[in-house]
Write a protein that holds these residues in place. Structure first.
Motif, short mmCIF file in Angstrom:
data_model
loop_
_atom_site.label_atom_id
_atom_site.label_comp_id
_atom_site.label_asym_id
_atom_site.label_seq_id
_atom_site.Cartn_x
_atom_site.Cartn_y
_atom_site.Cartn_z
N GLY A 19 -8.41 -6.07 -39.55
CA GLY A 19 -8.68 -7.44 -39.96
C GLY A 19 -10.08 -7.92 -39.63
N HIS A 20 -10.92 -7.02 -39.14
CA HIS A 20 -12.30 -7.35 -38.76
C HIS A 20 -13.23 -6.59 -39.70
CE1 HIS A 20 -16.00 -7.79 -36.54
NE2 HIS A 20 -15.42 -8.44 -35.55
N SER A 21 -14.10 -7.31 -40.42
CA SER A 21 -14.89 -6.69 -41.49
C SER A 21 -15.87 -5.64 -40.99
CB SER A 21 -15.66 -7.77 -42.25
OG SER A 21 -16.57 -8.46 -41.40
N GLU A 22 -16.25 -5.68 -39.72
CA GLU A 22 -17.21 -4.70 -39.21
C GLU A 22 -16.58 -3.36 -38.85
OE1 GLU A 22 -20.29 -7.93 -37.17
OE2 GLU A 22 -19.16 -6.56 -35.90
N PHE A 23 -15.25 -3.29 -38.89
CA PHE A 23 -14.57 -2.07 -38.45
C PHE A 23 -13.70 -1.47 -39.54
CE2 PHE A 23 -15.61 -4.45 -34.66
CZ PHE A 23 -16.21 -3.47 -33.86
N ASP A 24 -14.12 -1.62 -40.79
CA ASP A 24 -13.34 -1.08 -41.90
C ASP A 24 -13.37 0.44 -41.95
OD1 ASP A 24 -16.00 -0.93 -42.58
OD2 ASP A 24 -15.76 -1.74 -44.60
N ASP A 25 -14.28 1.06 -41.18
CA ASP A 25 -14.36 2.53 -41.14
C ASP A 25 -13.19 3.14 -40.40
OD1 ASP A 25 -15.73 1.11 -38.97
OD2 ASP A 25 -16.16 3.08 -38.12
N GLY A 26 -12.61 2.42 -39.43
CA GLY A 26 -11.51 2.95 -38.65
C GLY A 26 -11.97 3.90 -37.56
N VAL A 27 -11.00 4.60 -36.98
CA VAL A 27 -11.27 5.52 -35.89
C VAL A 27 -10.55 6.84 -36.14
CG1 VAL A 27 -11.58 3.76 -34.11
CG2 VAL A 27 -9.29 4.64 -34.56
N HIS A 28 -11.03 7.87 -35.46
CA HIS A 28 -10.26 9.10 -35.29
C HIS A 28 -9.50 8.99 -33.98
CE1 HIS A 28 -12.11 11.20 -38.66
NE2 HIS A 28 -13.30 10.88 -38.19
N ASP A 29 -8.21 9.29 -34.01
CA ASP A 29 -7.46 9.47 -32.78
C ASP A 29 -7.60 10.94 -32.38
OD1 ASP A 29 -6.67 6.88 -33.21
OD2 ASP A 29 -4.56 7.35 -33.60
N VAL A 30 -8.01 11.18 -31.16
CA VAL A 30 -8.28 12.54 -30.70
C VAL A 30 -7.33 12.87 -29.54
CG1 VAL A 30 -10.02 14.15 -29.83
CG2 VAL A 30 -10.70 12.23 -31.31
N THR A 31 -6.71 14.03 -29.61
CA THR A 31 -5.86 14.50 -28.51
C THR A 31 -6.38 15.85 -28.03
OG1 THR A 31 -3.91 13.41 -29.43
CG2 THR A 31 -3.53 15.11 -27.78
N LEU A 32 -6.74 15.90 -26.76
CA LEU A 32 -7.08 17.15 -26.09
C LEU A 32 -5.92 17.53 -25.19
CD1 LEU A 32 -10.76 16.42 -24.90
CD2 LEU A 32 -9.95 17.06 -27.18
N ILE A 33 -5.58 18.81 -25.17
CA ILE A 33 -4.59 19.30 -24.22
C ILE A 33 -5.31 20.24 -23.26
CG2 ILE A 33 -2.45 20.57 -23.88
CD1 ILE A 33 -2.06 17.96 -25.37
N THR B 97 -7.36 22.43 -25.99
CA THR B 97 -7.17 22.47 -27.43
C THR B 97 -7.52 21.09 -27.97
OG1 THR B 97 -4.85 21.82 -27.30
CG2 THR B 97 -5.36 24.20 -27.23
N VAL B 98 -7.82 21.02 -29.26
CA VAL B 98 -8.33 19.78 -29.84
C VAL B 98 -7.57 19.47 -31.12
CG1 VAL B 98 -10.34 18.63 -30.85
CG2 VAL B 98 -10.64 20.19 -28.91
N ASP B 99 -7.14 18.21 -31.24
CA ASP B 99 -6.56 17.72 -32.49
C ASP B 99 -7.23 16.40 -32.84
OD1 ASP B 99 -4.27 17.84 -34.58
OD2 ASP B 99 -4.12 15.83 -33.74
N VAL B 100 -7.79 16.32 -34.05
CA VAL B 100 -8.48 15.13 -34.51
C VAL B 100 -7.75 14.60 -35.74
CG1 VAL B 100 -10.65 14.14 -35.34
CG2 VAL B 100 -10.69 15.98 -33.64
N SER B 101 -7.37 13.35 -35.70
CA SER B 101 -6.64 12.76 -36.82
C SER B 101 -7.59 12.41 -37.96
CB SER B 101 -5.93 11.48 -36.36
OG SER B 101 -6.86 10.41 -36.29
N PRO B 102 -7.06 12.23 -39.16
CA PRO B 102 -7.85 11.57 -40.22
C PRO B 102 -8.18 10.14 -39.78
CG PRO B 102 -5.82 12.53 -41.07
CD PRO B 102 -5.69 12.55 -39.59
N PRO B 103 -9.09 9.47 -40.46
CA PRO B 103 -9.39 8.08 -40.11
C PRO B 103 -8.13 7.21 -40.12
CG PRO B 103 -11.07 8.91 -41.59
CD PRO B 103 -9.99 9.96 -41.55
N ARG B 104 -8.00 6.43 -39.05
CA ARG B 104 -6.87 5.53 -38.90
C ARG B 104 -7.38 4.13 -38.60
NH1 ARG B 104 -2.97 9.62 -35.39
NH2 ARG B 104 -2.25 10.82 -37.20
N PRO B 105 -6.57 3.11 -38.83
CA PRO B 105 -7.05 1.74 -38.61
C PRO B 105 -7.43 1.49 -37.16
CG PRO B 105 -5.04 1.75 -39.92
CD PRO B 105 -5.21 3.14 -39.41
N TYR B 106 -8.46 0.71 -36.97
CA TYR B 106 -8.90 0.31 -35.64
C TYR B 106 -8.69 -1.21 -35.50
CZ TYR B 106 -12.01 -0.31 -31.60
OH TYR B 106 -12.54 -0.64 -30.38
N LEU B 107 -9.55 -1.97 -36.13
CA LEU B 107 -9.38 -3.43 -36.22
C LEU B 107 -9.44 -3.79 -37.70
CD1 LEU B 107 -11.79 -4.47 -33.32
CD2 LEU B 107 -9.29 -4.47 -33.24
#
Length: 211
Positions: free
Chosen positions: A195-209, A183-193
């Motif tokens: 404080g670093h200007s190149e990573f303002d997009d963030g990440v998806h946290d993904v959980t597979l079961i 099964t798959v769960d994908v989060s909305p965009p969440r902070p990654y780094l």
């Protein structure tokens, strides 16, 4: 600071397009300041991913920290009570730093893009924070993770929002789910780094079961 970055860490985002050997070189060169750098940029991924493992009850056995680096995720897993943290990374210098944390039962220098030297269904969970940016064939890697994790166990990882489409993550996850692998769960965009200007997009946290 690695040659690919300046003193403020600019240039780090481009490492996702580097060859495996180049990525190893970046992280081998970065170990002396890595922890303080990412923490100064607001790195909270280790605690987030470890909390998923704890909530799933996957603490009383082996958990793989895939792409463990200097051991920040391993430290977070240890803090939530994981009994046996196994680390793997392709940066030998990072592994040397991780050893000093005294939170890993085993540490392996290996390439996650290759078949993994672990028996099927060995792990209660697999955690991979900040690693999929560098894995150009995520489906093959996830299939290996699904092989080595026990049925019902979580695989928790992050993928940058800006790389989601180019790495075809929707299609990859859909195939695995449709084939009954997980099964798959994908989060909305969440902070990654943050404080670093190149990573303002963030990440998806993904959980597979694994199913």
């Amino acid at each position: 600071m690695p040659k690919s970055m300046n003193a403020d860490g600019q240039g780090l985002a481009a490492v996702s397009d580097a060859s495996p050997a180049e990525v190893v070189g970046v992280y081998d060169d970065w170990v002396s300041t890595y922890d303080t750098d990412v923490q100064s940029w607001g790195y909270e991924v280790p605690d987030r991913l470890a909390s998923v493992v704890a909530a799933a009850g996957a603490t009383n056995g082996d958990v793989l920290d895939a792409g463990c680096g200097t051991g920040l995720v391993g430290r977070a897993l240890d803090a939530v009570g994981v009994a046996s943290v196994i680390g793997a990374d392709f940066s030998p210098e990072s592994i040397n730093v991780a050893k000093q944390r005294d939170v890993y039962r085993e540490l392996h220098v290996l390439d996650l893009s290759q078949p993994l030297p672990f028996t099927s269904q060995r792990f209660l969970a697999v955690v991979s924070g900040g690693v999929f940016s560098y894995l150009t064939e995520p489906e093959a890697v996830l299939r290996e993770f699904l092989r080595i994790v026990r049925h019902g166990g979580p695989i928790v990882f992050t993928q940058r929002v800006k790389l989601w489409e180019s790495r075809q993550m929707d299609a990859v996850l859909q195939r695995l789910a449709e084939q009954g692998r997980c099964t798959v769960d994908v989060s909305p965009p969440r902070p990654y780094l943050p404080g670093h200007s190149e990573f303002d997009d963030g990440v998806h946290d993904v959980t597979l079961i694994a199913t």
